[in-house]
Scaffold this active site. Structure first.
Site, PDB file in Angstrom:
ATOM      1  N   LYS A   1      39.324  75.204  -0.010  1.00  0.00           N
ATOM      2  CA  LYS A   1      38.581  75.513   1.219  1.00  0.00           C
ATOM      3  C   LYS A   1      37.348  74.610   1.379  1.00  0.00           C
ATOM      4  O   LYS A   1      37.073  74.117   2.466  1.00  0.00           O
ATOM      5  CB  LYS A   1      38.142  76.982   1.232  1.00  0.00           C
ATOM      6  CG  LYS A   1      39.286  77.977   1.204  1.00  0.00           C
ATOM      7  CD  LYS A   1      38.785  79.412   1.382  1.00  0.00           C
ATOM      8  CE  LYS A   1      37.865  79.878   0.287  1.00  0.00           C
ATOM      9  NZ  LYS A   1      38.540  80.103  -1.014  1.00  0.00           N
TER      10      LYS A   1
ATOM     11  N   ARG B   1      36.070  87.701   4.633  1.00  0.00           N
ATOM     12  CA  ARG B   1      36.973  87.937   3.506  1.00  0.00           C
ATOM     13  C   ARG B   1      37.517  89.350   3.499  1.00  0.00           C
ATOM     14  O   ARG B   1      38.359  89.665   2.662  1.00  0.00           O
ATOM     15  CB  ARG B   1      36.201  87.722   2.210  1.00  0.00           C
ATOM     16  CG  ARG B   1      36.325  86.339   1.638  1.00  0.00           C
ATOM     17  CD  ARG B   1      35.387  86.238   0.446  1.00  0.00           C
ATOM     18  NE  ARG B   1      35.919  85.424  -0.594  1.00  0.00           N
ATOM     19  CZ  ARG B   1      35.509  84.173  -0.836  1.00  0.00           C
ATOM     20  NH1 ARG B   1      34.596  83.618  -0.103  1.00  0.00           N
ATOM     21  NH2 ARG B   1      36.032  83.504  -1.817  1.00  0.00           N
TER      22      ARG B   1
ATOM     23  N   ARG C   1      37.785  72.111 -11.894  1.00  0.00           N
ATOM     24  CA  ARG C   1      36.871  72.027 -10.754  1.00  0.00           C
ATOM     25  C   ARG C   1      35.420  71.780 -11.172  1.00  0.00           C
ATOM     26  O   ARG C   1      34.920  72.366 -12.121  1.00  0.00           O
ATOM     27  CB  ARG C   1      36.975  73.334  -9.960  1.00  0.00           C
ATOM     28  CG  ARG C   1      36.092  73.389  -8.750  1.00  0.00           C
ATOM     29  CD  ARG C   1      36.643  74.282  -7.715  1.00  0.00           C
ATOM     30  NE  ARG C   1      36.555  75.695  -8.054  1.00  0.00           N
ATOM     31  CZ  ARG C   1      36.798  76.645  -7.179  1.00  0.00           C
ATOM     32  NH1 ARG C   1      37.163  76.343  -5.960  1.00  0.00           N
ATOM     33  NH2 ARG C   1      36.719  77.911  -7.532  1.00  0.00           N
TER      34      ARG C   1
ATOM     35  N   ARG D   1      31.261  75.597 -12.136  1.00  0.00           N
ATOM     36  CA  ARG D   1      30.750  76.856 -11.606  1.00  0.00           C
ATOM     37  C   ARG D   1      30.816  77.930 -12.676  1.00  0.00           C
ATOM     38  O   ARG D   1      31.800  78.023 -13.399  1.00  0.00           O
ATOM     39  CB  ARG D   1      31.608  77.275 -10.405  1.00  0.00           C
ATOM     40  CG  ARG D   1      31.185  76.620  -9.130  1.00  0.00           C
ATOM     41  CD  ARG D   1      32.159  76.871  -8.024  1.00  0.00           C
ATOM     42  NE  ARG D   1      32.623  78.253  -7.958  1.00  0.00           N
ATOM     43  CZ  ARG D   1      33.400  78.731  -6.998  1.00  0.00           C
ATOM     44  NH1 ARG D   1      33.789  77.926  -6.031  1.00  0.00           N
ATOM     45  NH2 ARG D   1      33.795  79.964  -6.999  1.00  0.00           N
TER      46      ARG D   1
ATOM     47  N   ARG E   1      39.102  87.402  -8.928  1.00  0.00           N
ATOM     48  CA  ARG E   1      38.894  86.932  -7.545  1.00  0.00           C
ATOM     49  C   ARG E   1      40.221  86.815  -6.809  1.00  0.00           C
ATOM     50  O   ARG E   1      40.315  87.099  -5.623  1.00  0.00           O
ATOM     51  CB  ARG E   1      38.152  85.581  -7.543  1.00  0.00           C
ATOM     52  CG  ARG E   1      36.677  85.743  -7.831  1.00  0.00           C
ATOM     53  CD  ARG E   1      35.946  84.433  -7.705  1.00  0.00           C
ATOM     54  NE  ARG E   1      36.180  83.585  -8.857  1.00  0.00           N
ATOM     55  CZ  ARG E   1      36.299  82.266  -8.818  1.00  0.00           C
ATOM     56  NH1 ARG E   1      36.222  81.628  -7.687  1.00  0.00           N
ATOM     57  NH2 ARG E   1      36.507  81.590  -9.914  1.00  0.00           N
TER      58      ARG E   1
END
Ligand code: ADP
Length: 213
Positions: A16, A89, A127, A158, A169
């Protein structure tokens, strides 16, 4: 033509952030990620960051009222079109956004990036994001020095990108955000795009869906 207002749905690590920024650049639109802003608030030690902290650490969504305040404050300050990454969301967030935009809510478009769960798990470990500028990408996509290809600052992983947190998540996405896709589909505002492939390939699909090429 109506002012473009695009919301990005998609499971964690579906791309995203990367695609949202490409889309915003191409269309001359403002871009905002609620997740990234929450992490910034946390780092800066603001009241909002302190309230979000336990939810982010547990891989849960923050309460609707918190996400809503963040997103609508940002939207109110934008003149022209925008891309919202990671908001709405939940169904109440989607309904409140529609109420806020009325009577222009019919022009809103939702884009969902679809990526299988096993591919997402691989991506999470790779990531990285820049500690200073908005760059996000993969460890292998950055230069060998491990510095940000855009501004040269340090790249960081992160804090919520471990597998356990990812699975929480993903579950939240499945239970709470998949119905949001259904909500936009019912009103013919949903566009589905496969998020598998290189960022350039995925972006080509998005461009053709939004007639940006
Ligand atoms: P990802 O899509 O990989 O989970 P994001 O940066 O978009 O990453 O979001 C990180 C976290 O921020 C989410 O897991 C959630 O806890 C919180 N968050 C972001 N946006 C919202 C929202 N609209 N509602 C509730 N929680 C949110």
């Amino acid at each position: 033509m109506a002012v473009p207002r695009i919301v990005l749905l998609g499971p964690p690590a579906s791309g995203k952030g990367t695609q949202g920024r490409l889309l915003a650049n191409k269309g001359g639109l403002a871009y905002f990620s609620t997740g990234r802003q929450l992490r910034r608030e946390l780092k800066a030690g603001t009241e909002l960051g302190r309230r979000a902290d336990p939810y982010l650490a547990a891989g849960c969504y923050v309460p609707d009222e918190l996400a809503l305040a963040l997103a609508l404050t940002w939207v109110s300050g934008v003149d022209g079109g925008w891309v919202l990454d990671g908001f709405p969301r939940t169904l109440p967030q989607a309904q409140d956004l529609d109420a806020f935009l009325a009577p222009q809510e019919a022009a809103l478009r939702a884009l969902i990036l679809e990526v299988p769960k096993d591919e997402l798990e691989l991506r999470v470990g790779e990531r990285r994001e820049c500690s200073v500028c908005p760059w996000t990408g993969t460890r292998s996509g950055a230069d060998p020095s491990g510095r940000c290809p855009s501004c040269g600052a340090e790249l960081v992983q992160r804090s919520d990108d471990d597998l356990g947190n990812f699975r929480m998540r993903f579950k939240a996405f499945d239970e709470l955000t998949a119905p949001v896709a259904g909500y936009y589909e019912t009103s013919d505002r949903l566009r589905r795009v496969s998020g598998v492939g290189s960022p350039e390939e995925v972006f080509r699909r998005i461009q053709s869906v939004f007639h940006l090429d």
